[in-house]
Design a protein around this motif. Sequence first.
Motif, PDB file in Angstrom:
ATOM      1  N   GLY A 128       0.806  -1.216   0.000  1.00 53.65           N
ATOM      2  CA  GLY A 128       0.000   0.000   0.000  1.00 53.65           C
ATOM      3  C   GLY A 128       0.841   1.268   0.000  1.00 53.65           C
ATOM      4  N   LYS A 129       0.149   2.395   0.152  1.00 50.62           N
ATOM      5  CA  LYS A 129       0.779   3.709   0.110  1.00 50.62           C
ATOM      6  C   LYS A 129       1.812   3.890   1.224  1.00 50.62           C
ATOM      7  CE  LYS A 129      -0.175   8.682   0.090  1.00 50.62           C
ATOM      8  NZ  LYS A 129       1.203   8.946   0.221  1.00 50.62           N
ATOM      9  N   GLU A 130       1.532   3.371   2.421  1.00 45.74           N
ATOM     10  CA  GLU A 130       2.489   3.512   3.518  1.00 45.74           C
ATOM     11  C   GLU A 130       3.814   2.861   3.171  1.00 45.74           C
ATOM     12  OE1 GLU A 130      -0.607   1.912   4.598  1.00 45.74           O
ATOM     13  OE2 GLU A 130      -1.557   3.835   5.010  1.00 45.74           O
ATOM     14  N   ALA A 131       3.762   1.685   2.563  1.00 46.38           N
ATOM     15  CA  ALA A 131       4.992   0.992   2.174  1.00 46.38           C
ATOM     16  C   ALA A 131       5.729   1.786   1.105  1.00 46.38           C
ATOM     17  CB  ALA A 131       4.685  -0.417   1.680  1.00 46.38           C
ATOM     18  N   LYS A 132       4.995   2.329   0.130  1.00 47.23           N
ATOM     19  CA  LYS A 132       5.650   3.116  -0.914  1.00 47.23           C
ATOM     20  C   LYS A 132       6.316   4.348  -0.313  1.00 47.23           C
ATOM     21  CE  LYS A 132       5.234   5.362  -5.348  1.00 47.23           C
ATOM     22  NZ  LYS A 132       4.427   5.692  -6.489  1.00 47.23           N
ATOM     23  N   ASP A 133       5.649   4.995   0.625  1.00 53.88           N
ATOM     24  CA  ASP A 133       6.242   6.150   1.289  1.00 53.88           C
ATOM     25  C   ASP A 133       7.517   5.756   2.028  1.00 53.88           C
ATOM     26  OD1 ASP A 133       4.169   7.710   0.332  1.00 53.88           O
ATOM     27  OD2 ASP A 133       3.073   7.745   2.245  1.00 53.88           O
ATOM     28  N   ARG A 134       7.493   4.606   2.709  1.00 59.77           N
ATOM     29  CA  ARG A 134       8.681   4.149   3.441  1.00 59.77           C
ATOM     30  C   ARG A 134       9.805   3.782   2.466  1.00 59.77           C
ATOM     31  NH1 ARG A 134      12.527   4.964   6.211  1.00 59.77           N
ATOM     32  NH2 ARG A 134      13.540   3.231   7.225  1.00 59.77           N
ATOM     33  N   ILE A 135       9.471   3.145   1.344  1.00 61.05           N
ATOM     34  CA  ILE A 135      10.473   2.804   0.335  1.00 61.05           C
ATOM     35  C   ILE A 135      11.107   4.086  -0.199  1.00 61.05           C
ATOM     36  CG2 ILE A 135      10.875   1.767  -1.945  1.00 61.05           C
ATOM     37  CD1 ILE A 135      10.296  -0.283   0.260  1.00 61.05           C
TER      38      ILE A 135
END
Length: 81
Positions: A56-63
Amino acid sequence: MRVEITLARTHPLPEGAPEALARELTKRINHEFPDDNNQVSVRYAGTNGLSVTGQGKEAKDRISEILQEAWESADDWFRSN
């Protein structure tokens, strides 16, 4: 999760840099997301970009944060030939 980083061809990096970046990101992403089957690729394209699939978006932000951290610390892990 699949992570694809594209680097603009107009700003080429030193020889071996895309491969070294892929190795460093793989290490950092696997540390942050150890339960995922992570695949990281870095290649040249028309523009810089980040694509994250399988999360999701949270993972993309962390990446994105991990990529920034790796980029800023390149002097520590990248040695050109």
